[in-house]
Design a protein around this motif. Structure first.
Motif, PDB file in Angstrom:
ATOM      1  N   ALA A  44       0.805  -1.220   0.000  1.00 34.16           N
ATOM      2  CA  ALA A  44       0.000   0.000   0.000  1.00 34.16           C
ATOM      3  C   ALA A  44       0.839   1.271   0.000  1.00 34.16           C
ATOM      4  O   ALA A  44       0.292   2.373  -0.142  1.00 34.16           O
ATOM      5  CB  ALA A  44      -0.923  -0.001   1.222  1.00 34.16           C
ATOM      6  N   LEU A  45       2.155   1.146   0.141  1.00 34.07           N
ATOM      7  CA  LEU A  45       3.010   2.339   0.177  1.00 34.07           C
ATOM      8  C   LEU A  45       3.097   2.974  -1.209  1.00 34.07           C
ATOM      9  O   LEU A  45       3.337   2.287  -2.204  1.00 34.07           O
ATOM     10  CB  LEU A  45       4.412   1.966   0.654  1.00 34.07           C
ATOM     11  CG  LEU A  45       4.585   1.557   2.117  1.00 34.07           C
ATOM     12  CD1 LEU A  45       6.039   1.193   2.381  1.00 34.07           C
ATOM     13  CD2 LEU A  45       4.140   2.661   3.049  1.00 34.07           C
ATOM     14  N   PRO A  46       2.961   4.274  -1.288  1.00 33.05           N
ATOM     15  CA  PRO A  46       3.097   4.935  -2.593  1.00 33.05           C
ATOM     16  C   PRO A  46       4.539   4.988  -3.076  1.00 33.05           C
ATOM     17  O   PRO A  46       4.801   5.023  -4.280  1.00 33.05           O
ATOM     18  CB  PRO A  46       2.546   6.338  -2.331  1.00 33.05           C
ATOM     19  CG  PRO A  46       2.742   6.551  -0.859  1.00 33.05           C
ATOM     20  CD  PRO A  46       2.573   5.203  -0.216  1.00 33.05           C
ATOM     21  N   GLU A  47       5.481   4.986  -2.133  1.00 32.28           N
ATOM     22  CA  GLU A  47       6.905   5.030  -2.466  1.00 32.28           C
ATOM     23  C   GLU A  47       7.657   4.064  -1.558  1.00 32.28           C
ATOM     24  O   GLU A  47       7.241   3.805  -0.428  1.00 32.28           O
ATOM     25  CB  GLU A  47       7.460   6.444  -2.285  1.00 32.28           C
ATOM     26  CG  GLU A  47       6.857   7.478  -3.219  1.00 32.28           C
ATOM     27  CD  GLU A  47       7.479   8.840  -3.007  1.00 32.28           C
ATOM     28  OE1 GLU A  47       8.373   8.945  -2.133  1.00 32.28           O
ATOM     29  OE2 GLU A  47       7.072   9.786  -3.695  1.00 32.28           O
ATOM     30  N   PRO A  48       8.774   3.518  -2.049  1.00 29.20           N
ATOM     31  CA  PRO A  48       9.544   2.586  -1.206  1.00 29.20           C
ATOM     32  C   PRO A  48      10.211   3.312  -0.048  1.00 29.20           C
ATOM     33  O   PRO A  48      10.609   4.472  -0.185  1.00 29.20           O
ATOM     34  CB  PRO A  48      10.588   2.026  -2.177  1.00 29.20           C
ATOM     35  CG  PRO A  48      10.735   3.071  -3.230  1.00 29.20           C
ATOM     36  CD  PRO A  48       9.381   3.689  -3.376  1.00 29.20           C
ATOM     37  N   PRO A  49      10.337   2.673   1.115  1.00 27.02           N
ATOM     38  CA  PRO A  49      11.058   3.276   2.236  1.00 27.02           C
ATOM     39  C   PRO A  49      12.550   3.291   1.953  1.00 27.02           C
ATOM     40  O   PRO A  49      13.052   2.564   1.100  1.00 27.02           O
ATOM     41  CB  PRO A  49      10.719   2.343   3.402  1.00 27.02           C
ATOM     42  CG  PRO A  49      10.428   1.032   2.759  1.00 27.02           C
ATOM     43  CD  PRO A  49       9.817   1.335   1.430  1.00 27.02           C
ATOM     44  N   ASP A  50      13.271   4.124   2.700  1.00 32.35           N
ATOM     45  CA  ASP A  50      14.724   4.227   2.491  1.00 32.35           C
ATOM     46  C   ASP A  50      15.425   2.906   2.797  1.00 32.35           C
ATOM     47  O   ASP A  50      16.358   2.520   2.096  1.00 32.35           O
ATOM     48  CB  ASP A  50      15.301   5.339   3.378  1.00 32.35           C
ATOM     49  CG  ASP A  50      14.833   6.722   2.940  1.00 32.35           C
ATOM     50  OD1 ASP A  50      14.485   6.869   1.749  1.00 32.35           O
ATOM     51  OD2 ASP A  50      14.808   7.629   3.791  1.00 32.35           O
ATOM     52  N   ARG A  51      14.984   2.228   3.840  1.00 36.49           N
ATOM     53  CA  ARG A  51      15.591   0.952   4.236  1.00 36.49           C
ATOM     54  C   ARG A  51      14.473  -0.078   4.333  1.00 36.49           C
ATOM     55  O   ARG A  51      13.862  -0.238   5.390  1.00 36.49           O
ATOM     56  CB  ARG A  51      16.319   1.102   5.571  1.00 36.49           C
ATOM     57  CG  ARG A  51      17.513   2.070   5.515  1.00 36.49           C
ATOM     58  CD  ARG A  51      17.975   2.454   6.902  1.00 36.49           C
ATOM     59  NE  ARG A  51      18.343   1.306   7.699  1.00 36.49           N
ATOM     60  CZ  ARG A  51      18.325   1.287   9.032  1.00 36.49           C
ATOM     61  NH1 ARG A  51      17.927   2.353   9.699  1.00 36.49           N
ATOM     62  NH2 ARG A  51      18.684   0.208   9.693  1.00 36.49           N
ATOM     63  N   TRP A  55      12.199  -1.149   7.643  1.00 38.41           N
ATOM     64  CA  TRP A  55      10.793  -0.762   7.683  1.00 38.41           C
ATOM     65  C   TRP A  55       9.912  -1.980   7.931  1.00 38.41           C
ATOM     66  O   TRP A  55       8.997  -1.952   8.768  1.00 38.41           O
ATOM     67  CB  TRP A  55      10.402  -0.094   6.360  1.00 38.41           C
ATOM     68  CG  TRP A  55       8.989   0.410   6.340  1.00 38.41           C
ATOM     69  CD1 TRP A  55       8.541   1.640   6.747  1.00 38.41           C
ATOM     70  CD2 TRP A  55       7.825  -0.310   5.917  1.00 38.41           C
ATOM     71  NE1 TRP A  55       7.172   1.733   6.603  1.00 38.41           N
ATOM     72  CE2 TRP A  55       6.705   0.544   6.091  1.00 38.41           C
ATOM     73  CE3 TRP A  55       7.614  -1.586   5.403  1.00 38.41           C
ATOM     74  CZ2 TRP A  55       5.408   0.157   5.766  1.00 38.41           C
ATOM     75  CZ3 TRP A  55       6.313  -1.980   5.085  1.00 38.41           C
ATOM     76  CH2 TRP A  55       5.231  -1.112   5.266  1.00 38.41           C
ATOM     77  N   LEU A  56      10.175  -3.059   7.224  1.00 38.92           N
ATOM     78  CA  LEU A  56       9.394  -4.278   7.399  1.00 38.92           C
ATOM     79  C   LEU A  56       9.552  -4.832   8.814  1.00 38.92           C
ATOM     80  O   LEU A  56       8.587  -5.317   9.412  1.00 38.92           O
ATOM     81  CB  LEU A  56       9.815  -5.323   6.370  1.00 38.92           C
ATOM     82  CG  LEU A  56       9.360  -5.059   4.924  1.00 38.92           C
ATOM     83  CD1 LEU A  56      10.119  -5.950   3.956  1.00 38.92           C
ATOM     84  CD2 LEU A  56       7.858  -5.273   4.781  1.00 38.92           C
ATOM     85  N   ALA A  57      10.767  -4.776   9.351  1.00 35.54           N
ATOM     86  CA  ALA A  57      10.995  -5.266  10.716  1.00 35.54           C
ATOM     87  C   ALA A  57      10.178  -4.475  11.721  1.00 35.54           C
ATOM     88  O   ALA A  57       9.620  -5.038  12.679  1.00 35.54           O
ATOM     89  CB  ALA A  57      12.478  -5.188  11.058  1.00 35.54           C
ATOM     90  N   ARG A  58      10.079  -3.179  11.519  1.00 33.69           N
ATOM     91  CA  ARG A  58       9.294  -2.344  12.429  1.00 33.69           C
ATOM     92  C   ARG A  58       7.803  -2.698  12.336  1.00 33.69           C
ATOM     93  O   ARG A  58       7.106  -2.776  13.355  1.00 33.69           O
ATOM     94  CB  ARG A  58       9.526  -0.873  12.112  1.00 33.69           C
ATOM     95  CG  ARG A  58      10.943  -0.400  12.434  1.00 33.69           C
ATOM     96  CD  ARG A  58      11.210   0.998  11.929  1.00 33.69           C
ATOM     97  NE  ARG A  58      10.336   1.977  12.573  1.00 33.69           N
ATOM     98  CZ  ARG A  58      10.366   3.287  12.278  1.00 33.69           C
ATOM     99  NH1 ARG A  58      11.218   3.738  11.365  1.00 33.69           N
ATOM    100  NH2 ARG A  58       9.553   4.119  12.898  1.00 33.69           N
ATOM    101  N   VAL A  59       7.314  -2.917  11.111  1.00 33.35           N
ATOM    102  CA  VAL A  59       5.905  -3.273  10.950  1.00 33.35           C
ATOM    103  C   VAL A  59       5.622  -4.641  11.570  1.00 33.35           C
ATOM    104  O   VAL A  59       4.618  -4.835  12.271  1.00 33.35           O
ATOM    105  CB  VAL A  59       5.515  -3.263   9.460  1.00 33.35           C
ATOM    106  CG1 VAL A  59       4.078  -3.765   9.280  1.00 33.35           C
ATOM    107  CG2 VAL A  59       5.648  -1.861   8.877  1.00 33.35           C
ATOM    108  N   VAL A  60       6.512  -5.612  11.330  1.00 36.15           N
ATOM    109  CA  VAL A  60       6.341  -6.943  11.918  1.00 36.15           C
ATOM    110  C   VAL A  60       6.296  -6.841  13.440  1.00 36.15           C
ATOM    111  O   VAL A  60       5.471  -7.490  14.104  1.00 36.15           O
ATOM    112  CB  VAL A  60       7.489  -7.879  11.466  1.00 36.15           C
ATOM    113  CG1 VAL A  60       7.548  -9.133  12.347  1.00 36.15           C
ATOM    114  CG2 VAL A  60       7.305  -8.285  10.006  1.00 36.15           C
ATOM    115  N   THR A  61       7.159  -6.028  14.009  1.00 33.91           N
ATOM    116  CA  THR A  61       7.218  -5.890  15.465  1.00 33.91           C
ATOM    117  C   THR A  61       5.928  -5.301  16.025  1.00 33.91           C
ATOM    118  O   THR A  61       5.382  -5.800  17.024  1.00 33.91           O
ATOM    119  CB  THR A  61       8.415  -5.017  15.865  1.00 33.91           C
ATOM    120  OG1 THR A  61       9.626  -5.634  15.402  1.00 33.91           O
ATOM    121  CG2 THR A  61       8.492  -4.857  17.373  1.00 33.91           C
ATOM    122  N   THR A  62       5.419  -4.237  15.407  1.00 29.66           N
ATOM    123  CA  THR A  62       4.188  -3.634  15.918  1.00 29.66           C
ATOM    124  C   THR A  62       3.006  -4.591  15.777  1.00 29.66           C
ATOM    125  O   THR A  62       2.157  -4.678  16.666  1.00 29.66           O
ATOM    126  CB  THR A  62       3.881  -2.311  15.194  1.00 29.66           C
ATOM    127  OG1 THR A  62       3.812  -2.526  13.773  1.00 29.66           O
ATOM    128  CG2 THR A  62       4.963  -1.281  15.484  1.00 29.66           C
TER     129      THR A  62
END
Length: 291
Positions: A44-51, A55-62
């Motif tokens: 759903a992101l309009p643009e890729p994150p810098d890292r 970013w995925l690790a942070r989403v998985v954690t939350t």
């Protein structure tokens, strides 16, 4: 599909994300769900994150913390002792298991489970994924200083554990021979002799299967329990070694009874100091059938 999710380095991040989620949740099935949720969020992101991996690790954690909060009442009412769902290896994920600082052994998983979700998250995101404490603070809604303290407490708990080592294949071969002798002869003295004075036994049967309802400690108590279990074990029981949680475990397939998967920890001089028996059939669905 967003282009960044197709990049090779992001695809290769999935095994690490799975292990992060597993260490947070103690369930491979739940880990699959939260990692999948992270992929969907990425689409759903309009643009890729810098890292992307961070970013995925942070989403998985939350996602994992949210799930733990929803499961809190269920865990509080769990029958008997709790052990994580074993991570049974199928051969394809063995090379990726090597992360010496944060392993998947039952001893480590039990320490992680005793930590608060925030302590677990701060420690794993920093030590496993190399996120700064400021980034972790943005993820957890805490200050960087607080996250440093959370990770430090978690690391201290892990380091406070006495030296113990998951059983190696040669240890498993020796223990299998001892157990088979005990089943045939009914004499458990040789097995009792390899138990450490302060050995600990944890057995998880959940609500469906009989198991020790509390942690057993000490050579006398543990050897008495093992004598009772092995004395009732059928002669036709198959005992097979399995790769699981980064080490080797024993699968017991007794005719007419639910399977068990048993993990062992040893002291530096080779004595058994930890025995973890997973009997809950809901957590053993990944085991290959015997027979």
């Amino acid at each position: 599909m967003t282009v960044w999710l197709e990049q090779q380095e992001v695809t290769q991040a999935r095994p690490r994300l799975m292990r992060l989620a597993y260490r947070m949740l103690g369930s491979r099935a739940d880990a699959e769900d939260v990692v999948q949720d992270a992929w969907v969020a990425g689409l759903a992101l309009p643009e890729p994150p810098d890292r992307p991996e961070a970013w995925l690790a942070r989403v998985v954690t939350t996602r994992a913390i949210d799930l733990l909060r929803r499961q809190k009442r269920q865990r509080a009412a769990y029958t008997g002792c709790w052990l994580p769902e074993p991570w049974v290896e199928d051969g394809s994920d063995v090379p990726a298991m090597v992360e010496a600082d944060v392993d998947l052994s039952m001893a480590v998983m039990r320490v992680l489970d005793r930590l608060s979700p925030l302590e677990r998250a701060a420690f794993l995101l920093h030590d496993l994924f190399g996120l700064s404490f400021e980034e972790i603070g943005q993820t957890l809604g805490r200050s960087g200083v607080t996250c440093r303290k959370l990770a430090s407490r978690a690391r201290g708990q892990l380091q406070a554990e006495r030296p113990r080592f998951p059983a190696r294949p040669e240890d498993i071969a020796r223990l299998t021979a001892l157990i088979e002798t005990c089943v045939r002869s009914g004499d458990t003295a040789a097995l009792a002799a390899v138990l450490a004075d302060d050995v600990e036994l944890v057995s998880d049967g959940g609500p469906k299967v009989a198991a020790a309802r509390r942690v057993l400690t000490g050579r006398a108590e543990v050897s008495g329990f093992l004598a009772g279990v092995l004395g009732q074990m059928a002669q036709g029981t198959a005992i097979v070694s399995r790769r699981a949680n980064g080490g080797t475990a024993l699968q017991f397939a007794e005719p007419g009874a639910p399977d068990s998967l048993v993990f062992f920890d040893l002291t530096p001089d080779g004595q058994l100091c930890g025995i973890y028996i997973q009997r809950n059939p809901d957590k053993l669905t990944a085991l290959p059938p015997q027979g």
